[in-house]
Design a protein around this motif. Structure first.
Motif, PDB file in Angstrom:
ATOM      1  N   GLU A 218       0.850  -1.199   0.000  1.00  0.00           N
ATOM      2  CA  GLU A 218       0.000   0.000   0.000  1.00  0.00           C
ATOM      3  C   GLU A 218       0.885   1.249   0.000  1.00  0.00           C
ATOM      4  O   GLU A 218       0.610   2.233  -0.708  1.00  0.00           O
ATOM      5  N   TYR A 219       1.929   1.197   0.807  1.00  0.00           N
ATOM      6  CA  TYR A 219       2.875   2.317   0.867  1.00  0.00           C
ATOM      7  C   TYR A 219       3.539   2.532  -0.497  1.00  0.00           C
ATOM      8  O   TYR A 219       3.692   3.669  -0.959  1.00  0.00           O
TER       9      TYR A 219
ATOM     10  N   SER B  54       2.277   1.871  -3.474  1.00  0.00           N
ATOM     11  CA  SER B  54       1.318   2.459  -4.403  1.00  0.00           C
ATOM     12  C   SER B  54       1.192   3.963  -4.182  1.00  0.00           C
ATOM     13  O   SER B  54       1.171   4.750  -5.129  1.00  0.00           O
ATOM     14  N   VAL B  55       1.108   4.362  -2.893  1.00  0.00           N
ATOM     15  CA  VAL B  55       1.015   5.787  -2.582  1.00  0.00           C
ATOM     16  C   VAL B  55       2.284   6.507  -3.030  1.00  0.00           C
ATOM     17  O   VAL B  55       2.243   7.593  -3.619  1.00  0.00           O
TER      18      VAL B  55
ATOM     19  N   GLU C 265       1.650   9.301  -5.747  1.00  0.00           N
ATOM     20  CA  GLU C 265       1.333  10.539  -5.061  1.00  0.00           C
ATOM     21  C   GLU C 265       2.561  11.320  -4.625  1.00  0.00           C
ATOM     22  O   GLU C 265       2.461  12.480  -4.264  1.00  0.00           O
TER      23      GLU C 265
END
Length: 493
Positions: free
Chosen positions: A57-58, A60-61, A65
């Motif tokens: 998840e980290y 992907s961010v 982003e």
């Protein structure tokens, strides 16, 4: 067994039980120890699979982003990590996080657990990116924001200049404009800054580094490019002066040469410059005299302006790619043996290349005599000199003189008698007409010579100085010409 012994056994059993209860989760739990972080993500008490999910998840961010911003003056461009084909490899850091408290003997495991809980352990994942993606972004920024320098420029306008006017100054043909610096991105430095930003794994603003891009030539260099190198001048004899068609063609060729600027690296051919010398293009077939009868050559004879150009570019230091010579040493009084250029459209050309770092400028014109007839074919060349008071000049040496074969005598048929102006030869006791005069042949060796401390006696005319270089240039053979005398019997008027 005494009471005290029983009491000690009981206490010892309790301690053993407590230790087992404490160490069982340390040795056999599938959770990550407290106080363990990877890239700032707290993995305390997570299973390895849970930790991997959290780190994905980290990732992907981070990829979508997290921004690398480029500060370019008043403009700002944002890029995401994904644009660099960025990725994170958690394999090593996750394995290391899970191994804390699971390696070594019991005491080491206990100490590792306690240190993690007390001090926290921060692990860093491996960063990967694609070199091609990185290079593409650097190239894009370079394409968008590099500013090419504005080159200093020479405006060459020889049209109004009169070489023979009183107090004529060739520099009036040249107007030189100042160049302006440009700038270009320092690509290697920018790449290093981007890689550093990717490794930090956080929003980053990069001030884009630029280098100053200087014009190729300075103002002073261009001023020196207008140096008068050589005044190439070739005489027209009285017969040629009266050939109006020939003079028309030469003047037309000179108009094409006038104002020519040959930039560094450019290759010029004579016929590529003047075009196809055909009647439909305004060229005239010159008259000639043959057996006392006028006739027209089948092509415009343009070797005289070609020879003037050849000698100009030779002295300017240009590379001669193609040169052809006459069967006799034409224009040798003007330039020396071996410095003629024979051109004929479709058969032989003059081709040269500017191999210097500076432009070569040409002016070309007829020099007229006192009664308005063309007297000289002139080509002036201007460029950067090879050195102060230094100049290039040819040296010609006759290696061998070849005598002509014995003159041939040929009796012509009676029906051709009227073609010739006969002269009675008393020694031969017959009438004769010399159709072809005998001529010596020559083997000539030319050299490219460089002189220093020369003197410019007049604009474009250098003399004297010390010879500092003499390089073999060309070996030319001019064949001997056999004489031919036509005859008719003395008893026939």
């Amino acid at each position: 067994m005494t009471t005290n012994q029983k009491r000690l056994i009981t206490i010892f059993a309790i301690i053993i039980l407590a230790l087992l209860m404490f160490f069982f989760p340390i040795s056999f739990s599938n959770k990550i120890a407290r106080g363990v972080y990877v890239d700032g993500s707290d993995l305390s008490g997570l299973s390895k699979q849970q930790a991997e999910n959290l780190l994905n998840e980290y990732r992907s961010v981070l990829m979508n982003e997290t921004i690398v911003s480029f500060d370019i003056g008043k403009q700002k461009i944002d890029t995401t990590f994904a644009e660099y084909c960025f990725d994170i490899d958690f394999t090593t850091s996750l394995d290391k996080a899970f191994s804390i408290g699971r390696q070594g003997n019991l005491v080491k495991r206990i100490n590792d657990k306690r240190m993690a809980a007390a001090n926290q352990i921060f692990l860093v994942s491996d960063v990967t990116y694609n070199e091609i993606c990185l290079d593409n972004i650097v190239a894009y920024l370079s394409d968008q924001f590099d500013v090419m320098p504005i080159e200093a420029n020479v405006i060459f306008t020889p049209e109004e200049y009169d070489f023979f006017a009183e107090n004529a100054n060739p520099q009036t043909m040249f107007e030189i404009t100042q160049g302006i610096n440009g700038k270009n991105i320092s690509k290697e430095s920018l790449r290093e800054l981007i890689v550093s930003a990717l490794c930090q794994k956080e929003n980053t603003t990069i001030e884009v580094p630029f280098n100053i891009a200087l014009p190729r030539s300075s103002l002073e260099e261009l001023r020196q490019c207008t140096t008068f190198i050589y005044h190439s001048s070739s005489y027209l004899n009285s017969t040629k002066r009266q050939n109006s068609n020939r003079n028309h063609n030469i003047e037309k060729a000179l108009e094409k040469i006038k104002g020519l600027v040959v930039m560094p690296g450019d290759t010029i051919s004579f016929f590529g410059l003047i075009g196809e010398p055909l009647p439909e293009n305004g060229w005239l077939l010159p008259m000639a005299d043959f057996f006392n009868k006028e006739y027209y050559l089948s092509f415009p004879e343009l070797s005289q302006p070609a020879t003037a150009i050849y000698n100009a570019v030779f002295r300017a230091g240009a590379q001669i790619i193609e040169i052809n010579h006459h069967t006799y040493p034409a224009y040798s009084k003007d330039y020396g043996y071996g410095m003629d250029a024979y051109v004929k459209y479709g058969e032989s050309d003059l081709v040269f290349k500017n191999t210097s770092d500076y432009p070569i400028f040409f002016d070309a014109y007829f020099c007229y005599d006192s009664i308005g007839r063309p007297g000289y074919v002139d080509v002036d060349v201007y460029t950067f000199p090879i050195g102060k008071n230094m100049y290039i000049a040819p040296i010609s040496e006759i290696v061998e003189t070849i005598p002509p074969p014995p003159t041939e005598y040929l009796e012509v048929p009676q029906e051709s008698y009227s073609y010739y102006n006969w002269t009675f030869d008393e020694d031969l006791d017959m009438y004769t007409f010399q159709q072809t005069a005998p001529r010596d042949g020559y083997i000539v060796q030319t050299y490219k010579a460089i002189y220093e401390n020369g003197v410019q006696e007049s604009p474009g005319v250098w003399t004297g100085g010390e010879l500092i270089s003499k390089e073999e240039y060309e070996r030319i053979e001019y064949p001997a010409q056999q004489g031919l005398i036509l005859t008719k019997p003395a008893n026939i008027e």
